[in-house]
Design a protein around this motif. Structure first.
Motif, PDB file in Angstrom:
ATOM      1  N   TYR A  26     -11.099 -18.629  19.845  1.00 33.88           N
ATOM      2  CA  TYR A  26     -11.806 -19.817  20.300  1.00 33.88           C
ATOM      3  C   TYR A  26     -10.970 -21.051  20.003  1.00 33.88           C
ATOM      4  CZ  TYR A  26     -15.687 -16.546  20.159  1.00 33.88           C
ATOM      5  OH  TYR A  26     -16.483 -15.470  20.344  1.00 33.88           O
ATOM      6  N   ARG A  27      -9.933 -21.219  20.729  1.00 36.67           N
ATOM      7  CA  ARG A  27      -9.088 -22.392  20.524  1.00 36.67           C
ATOM      8  C   ARG A  27      -9.847 -23.613  21.010  1.00 36.67           C
ATOM      9  NH1 ARG A  27      -3.730 -21.844  18.917  1.00 36.67           N
ATOM     10  NH2 ARG A  27      -3.092 -19.686  18.998  1.00 36.67           N
ATOM     11  N   LEU A  28     -10.335 -24.329  20.053  1.00 34.77           N
ATOM     12  CA  LEU A  28     -11.108 -25.520  20.373  1.00 34.77           C
ATOM     13  C   LEU A  28     -10.192 -26.729  20.315  1.00 34.77           C
ATOM     14  CD1 LEU A  28     -14.290 -24.806  18.233  1.00 34.77           C
ATOM     15  CD2 LEU A  28     -13.993 -24.454  20.678  1.00 34.77           C
ATOM     16  N   ASN A  29     -10.104 -27.408  21.398  1.00 34.36           N
ATOM     17  CA  ASN A  29      -9.334 -28.637  21.438  1.00 34.36           C
ATOM     18  C   ASN A  29     -10.330 -29.794  21.400  1.00 34.36           C
ATOM     19  OD1 ASN A  29      -6.921 -27.279  21.613  1.00 34.36           O
ATOM     20  ND2 ASN A  29      -7.000 -27.180  23.851  1.00 34.36           N
ATOM     21  N   VAL A  30     -10.572 -30.256  20.231  1.00 36.02           N
ATOM     22  CA  VAL A  30     -11.544 -31.319  20.047  1.00 36.02           C
ATOM     23  C   VAL A  30     -10.791 -32.619  19.844  1.00 36.02           C
ATOM     24  CG1 VAL A  30     -13.420 -32.179  18.610  1.00 36.02           C
ATOM     25  CG2 VAL A  30     -13.168 -29.725  18.993  1.00 36.02           C
ATOM     26  N   THR A  31     -11.111 -33.592  20.652  1.00 33.62           N
ATOM     27  CA  THR A  31     -10.524 -34.910  20.474  1.00 33.62           C
ATOM     28  C   THR A  31     -11.641 -35.872  20.094  1.00 33.62           C
ATOM     29  OG1 THR A  31     -10.808 -35.404  22.811  1.00 33.62           O
ATOM     30  CG2 THR A  31      -8.683 -34.514  22.144  1.00 33.62           C
ATOM     31  N   ILE A  32     -11.390 -36.617  19.070  1.00 34.29           N
ATOM     32  CA  ILE A  32     -12.373 -37.566  18.575  1.00 34.29           C
ATOM     33  C   ILE A  32     -11.928 -38.957  18.997  1.00 34.29           C
ATOM     34  CG2 ILE A  32     -13.447 -38.525  16.516  1.00 34.29           C
ATOM     35  CD1 ILE A  32     -12.919 -35.849  15.145  1.00 34.29           C
ATOM     36  N   PRO A  33     -12.780 -39.693  19.669  1.00 38.48           N
ATOM     37  CA  PRO A  33     -12.411 -41.058  20.052  1.00 38.48           C
ATOM     38  C   PRO A  33     -12.178 -41.916  18.806  1.00 38.48           C
ATOM     39  CG  PRO A  33     -14.382 -40.358  21.214  1.00 38.48           C
ATOM     40  CD  PRO A  33     -14.074 -39.311  20.203  1.00 38.48           C
ATOM     41  N   SER A  34     -11.252 -42.847  18.924  1.00 41.35           N
ATOM     42  CA  SER A  34     -10.906 -43.656  17.759  1.00 41.35           C
ATOM     43  C   SER A  34     -12.074 -44.525  17.304  1.00 41.35           C
ATOM     44  CB  SER A  34      -9.691 -44.527  18.055  1.00 41.35           C
ATOM     45  OG  SER A  34      -9.962 -45.388  19.142  1.00 41.35           O
TER      46      SER A  34
END
Length: 130
Positions: A92-100
């Protein structure tokens, strides 16, 4: 009933006038304060159930346990052939990007929470020491 109350009131006034006022001795206040100061009041000292070192140890053990579970295969598992590191990382390669802006908001929120905890802690310390 009202007549009895008036008679009682009149009797009380007469007794108070006949008795007069007595003046306390000159060192009355000093004697009272000396007696009050003799009494010792037990001071409650706040002692947490788990000390700071205990919390740090629990947190460190939790982090080590989480790291070992996710990055190493122990050779045996109660889950059978499941390898937790591959289960969590590779399948489960989760590519999570969190906004700044979200990251900044969380950071400042945590700072404000820590400040409030310190303020409440000082208030509780004042309450226990007074």
């Amino acid at each position: 009933m009202e007549a009895e109350n008036k008679k009682l009131d009149q009797f009380t006034k007469e007794v108070m006038q006949d008795a007069g006022l007595q003046a306390p001795s000159t060192d009355f206040l000093a004697n009272v304060m000396a007696e009050v100061s003799k009494e010792k009041v037990a001071v409650k000292v706040y002692k947490p159930l788990i000390s700071k070192v205990g919390w740090l140890t629990i947190g460190a053990l939790f982090l080590i346990f989480a790291y070992v579970l996710t990055n190493f295969s122990l050779g045996f598992s109660i889950f059978g052939d499941w390898d937790l590191s591959s289960l969590l990382m590779e399948k489960y390669r989760l590519n999570v990007t969190i906004p700044s802006t979200y990251a900044y908001a969380c950071f400042f929120f945590l700072i404000f929470v820590v400040i409030q905890i310190k303020i409440f802690q000082k208030q509780l310390d004042k309450r226990f020491h007074s």
